[in-house]
Design a protein around this motif. Structure first.
Motif, short mmCIF file in Angstrom:
data_model
loop_
_atom_site.label_atom_id
_atom_site.label_comp_id
_atom_site.label_asym_id
_atom_site.label_seq_id
_atom_site.Cartn_x
_atom_site.Cartn_y
_atom_site.Cartn_z
N ASN A 148 68.70 84.86 39.22
CA ASN A 148 67.76 83.84 39.69
C ASN A 148 66.35 84.17 39.23
O ASN A 148 65.44 84.38 40.05
CB ASN A 148 67.80 83.72 41.22
CG ASN A 148 69.16 83.37 41.76
OD1 ASN A 148 70.06 84.20 41.78
ND2 ASN A 148 69.32 82.14 42.22
N PRO A 149 66.11 84.25 37.93
CA PRO A 149 64.84 84.77 37.41
C PRO A 149 63.62 83.91 37.70
O PRO A 149 62.48 84.37 37.52
CB PRO A 149 65.10 84.84 35.89
CG PRO A 149 66.14 83.80 35.64
CD PRO A 149 67.02 83.82 36.85
N ASP A 150 63.82 82.68 38.18
CA ASP A 150 62.69 81.79 38.39
C ASP A 150 62.19 81.77 39.83
O ASP A 150 61.20 81.08 40.14
CB ASP A 150 63.06 80.36 37.97
CG ASP A 150 63.35 80.25 36.49
OD1 ASP A 150 62.70 80.98 35.71
OD2 ASP A 150 64.25 79.47 36.10
N ILE A 151 62.85 82.48 40.73
CA ILE A 151 62.41 82.45 42.12
C ILE A 151 61.21 83.37 42.33
O ILE A 151 60.98 84.30 41.56
CB ILE A 151 63.54 82.83 43.10
CG1 ILE A 151 63.90 84.31 42.97
CG2 ILE A 151 64.76 81.94 42.89
CD1 ILE A 151 64.84 84.79 44.07
N GLN A 152 60.46 83.07 43.39
CA GLN A 152 59.32 83.90 43.79
C GLN A 152 59.57 84.43 45.19
O GLN A 152 59.93 83.66 46.09
CB GLN A 152 58.02 83.09 43.79
CG GLN A 152 57.68 82.42 42.47
CD GLN A 152 56.34 81.72 42.55
OE1 GLN A 152 55.32 82.22 42.10
NE2 GLN A 152 56.33 80.53 43.14
N ILE A 153 59.39 85.73 45.37
CA ILE A 153 59.65 86.35 46.67
C ILE A 153 58.35 86.80 47.33
O ILE A 153 57.46 87.36 46.69
CB ILE A 153 60.60 87.56 46.52
CG1 ILE A 153 61.99 87.06 46.06
CG2 ILE A 153 60.73 88.33 47.83
CD1 ILE A 153 62.97 88.18 45.78
N TYR A 154 58.26 86.50 48.62
CA TYR A 154 57.10 86.88 49.44
C TYR A 154 57.63 87.80 50.54
O TYR A 154 58.48 87.41 51.33
CB TYR A 154 56.48 85.62 50.04
CG TYR A 154 55.06 85.77 50.58
CD1 TYR A 154 54.58 86.96 51.08
CD2 TYR A 154 54.20 84.67 50.59
CE1 TYR A 154 53.28 87.07 51.56
CE2 TYR A 154 52.90 84.77 51.07
CZ TYR A 154 52.45 85.98 51.56
OH TYR A 154 51.16 86.08 52.03
N ILE A 155 57.12 89.03 50.61
CA ILE A 155 57.52 89.96 51.66
C ILE A 155 56.44 90.00 52.75
O ILE A 155 55.26 90.23 52.46
CB ILE A 155 57.76 91.38 51.11
CG1 ILE A 155 59.05 91.39 50.27
CG2 ILE A 155 57.88 92.40 52.25
CD1 ILE A 155 59.42 92.76 49.72
N LEU A 156 56.86 89.75 53.98
CA LEU A 156 55.98 89.82 55.14
C LEU A 156 56.46 90.97 56.02
O LEU A 156 57.65 91.06 56.34
CB LEU A 156 56.04 88.52 55.94
CG LEU A 156 55.58 87.23 55.24
CD1 LEU A 156 55.91 86.02 56.11
CD2 LEU A 156 54.07 87.28 54.96
N ILE A 157 55.54 91.85 56.41
CA ILE A 157 55.90 92.95 57.31
C ILE A 157 54.96 92.92 58.51
O ILE A 157 53.75 93.12 58.38
CB ILE A 157 55.83 94.32 56.63
CG1 ILE A 157 56.77 94.36 55.41
CG2 ILE A 157 56.22 95.42 57.62
CD1 ILE A 157 56.81 95.71 54.70
N ASP A 158 55.53 92.67 59.67
CA ASP A 158 54.77 92.67 60.91
C ASP A 158 54.87 94.05 61.56
O ASP A 158 55.93 94.68 61.53
CB ASP A 158 55.34 91.60 61.86
CG ASP A 158 54.41 91.27 63.00
OD1 ASP A 158 53.22 91.66 62.95
OD2 ASP A 158 54.86 90.59 63.94
N GLU A 159 53.76 94.52 62.12
CA GLU A 159 53.72 95.83 62.81
C GLU A 159 54.27 96.92 61.89
O GLU A 159 55.10 97.74 62.30
CB GLU A 159 54.54 95.75 64.10
CG GLU A 159 54.10 94.68 65.07
CD GLU A 159 52.83 95.04 65.84
OE1 GLU A 159 52.29 96.15 65.59
OE2 GLU A 159 52.38 94.24 66.66
N TYR A 160 53.79 96.97 60.66
CA TYR A 160 54.30 97.92 59.68
C TYR A 160 54.18 99.37 60.14
O TYR A 160 54.91 100.26 59.68
CB TYR A 160 53.57 97.74 58.33
CG TYR A 160 52.26 98.48 58.25
CD1 TYR A 160 52.18 99.75 57.68
CD2 TYR A 160 51.10 97.95 58.80
CE1 TYR A 160 50.99 100.45 57.64
CE2 TYR A 160 49.91 98.64 58.75
CZ TYR A 160 49.85 99.88 58.17
OH TYR A 160 48.66 100.57 58.15
#
Length: 286
Positions: A148-160
Motif C-alpha cells: 500500500n505505497p500510497d497511504i499516509q500514516i499518522y502516529i498519535l501517542i497520548d501520555e507517552y
C-alpha cells in the motif's frame, strides 16, 4: 442546553451528543505549519486526550463521511488539504502497567494497538505477539510500504511518558535500567520511529505526542532528535486549557453569575498558567 463533558475525552461523542466544546480546531493549520513530528507537554487535566482524539477525528480517513459533525467549529470552514487523509495509529501509554515485566507489558499493549490498526483498515498483515512491539511495527510498515505505497500514516501517542514517570516515582531501579539499557523495548520503539522518519518513501508522515514531563523526552526517547517540542512556543500557549475569553463565553452561555470573591478563588486555583515567556494571557486548567 449543552452538557459539560467532564472526564469525557471521546471527541466524536462530544460532537454527536452535543456537549459543550471549547473549539481548539483553529490550531490545526498552525500545527501543520510547524512540522510533522511534534511534542506537547502539559500538566494533567488540561484536555490532552480530547485534543488528540480531535486530531484523530480530523485526519483519520475512516471519519471522512462524518466530517459534517465539525460544522460548528473553526476547521469546518477552514479545512486544510490534509483533512481525512491519514491512516491513524494511536497509542495511550497510560494503559501500560508498571507491575511485573515492564518490557513485556509495553509490547503486549502496543502489539494489540498495532493489530487493531491492521484490522481497522483491513490490511493483509499478520503480527507475532511473541515479538517486541518495535519488531511488529517495523514489519507492518515494511509490508505496507510494498503493498500500500500510497497511504499516509499518522502516529498519535497520548501520555507517552506516563508509565515511565510512574517508574521514576515508584521503582527507580527499573527506571534507571530503562534509561541506560540499549535493549529496553521502550527505547527501541522510539529509535524505530526515528529510523522510519528517515527512510525514502516512508509511509510515516506525521506524529504527535503528548505528556506531562520532559524527563522521558530526553532520558529515554531522544525525542528532541525526531521532533519539535512546541510546549513553550508562544503560538501554542493556549492550545489547551481555557482562556479568559473562552471562560467568559462559557459562563455567559450557562448564565452563571460569579462574584468577585468567586472569581478570585478561580484565578488562584485554576488560572495563571503560562507556558511561554512571551505570553500575555494565562489560561485556566480545565
Amino acid at each position: 442546553m449543552k452538557r459539560i463533558p467532564y472526564g469525557l475525552s471521546d471527541f466524536k461523542r462530544v460532537l454527536k451528543e452535543d456537549y459543550y466544546y471549547v473549539d481548539k480546531t483553529k490550531y490545526i493549520p498552525l500545527l501543520e505549519e510547524y512540522g510533522n513530528f511534534l511534542y506537547l507537554i502539559r500538566p494533567r487535566r488540561f484536555g490532552k486526550s480530547l485534543f488528540l482524539n480531535m486530531l484523530d477525528f480530523y485526519y483519520n480517513v475512516k471519519y471522512e463521511k462524518e466530517f459534517d459533525l465539525l460544522k460548528d467549529l473553526y476547521i469546518y470552514k477552514n479545512p486544510t488539504p490534509l483533512k481525512n487523509s491519514f491512516y491513524v495509529l494511536k497509542f495511550d501509554f497510560s494503559a501500560i502497567s508498571t507491575k511485573g515485566d515492564v518490557d513485556k507489558n509495553f509490547s503486549e499493549y502496543c502489539n494489540l494497538q498495532i493489530e487493531d490498526f491492521i484490522n481497522t483498515y483491513k490490511f493483509n498483515v499478520q503480527i507475532n505477539h511473541n515479538l517486541p512491539a518495535h519488531s511488529n511495527l517495523n514489519k507492518t510498515l515494511k509490508i505496507l510500504k510494498q503493498t500500500n505505497p500510497d497511504i499516509q500514516i499518522y502516529i498519535l501517542i497520548d501520555e507517552y511518558d506516563n508509565f515511565i514517570n510512574e517508574l521514576l516515582v515508584n521503582d527507580k531501579e527499573i527506571y534507571d535500567k530503562l534509561v541506560s539499557s540499549t535493549e529496553a523495548v521502550y527505547k527501541e520503539f522510539f529509535k524505530l520511529l526515528k529510523a522510519l522518519t528517515n527512510e525514502n518513501g516512508s509511509l510515516l508522515k506525521k506524529m504527535f505526542f503528548t505528556g506531562v514531563s520532559p524527563l522521558a523526552l530526553y532520558d529515554v526517547t531522544s525525542g528532541s532528535n525526531i521532533g519539535i517540542n512546541i510546549t513553550n512556543e508562544f503560538n501554542f500557549n493556549s492550545i489547551l486549557g481555557i482562556t479568559k475569553e473562552e471562560f467568559k463565553a462559557m459562563i455567559e452561555y450557562y448564565n452563571i453569575n460569579l462574584d468577585e470573591e468567586e472569581l478570585t478563588t478561580l484565578d488562584k486555583w485554576y488560572d495563571n498558567y503560562k507556558f511561554s515567556a512571551r505570553a500575555e494571557e494565562s489560561v485556566f486548567n480545565t
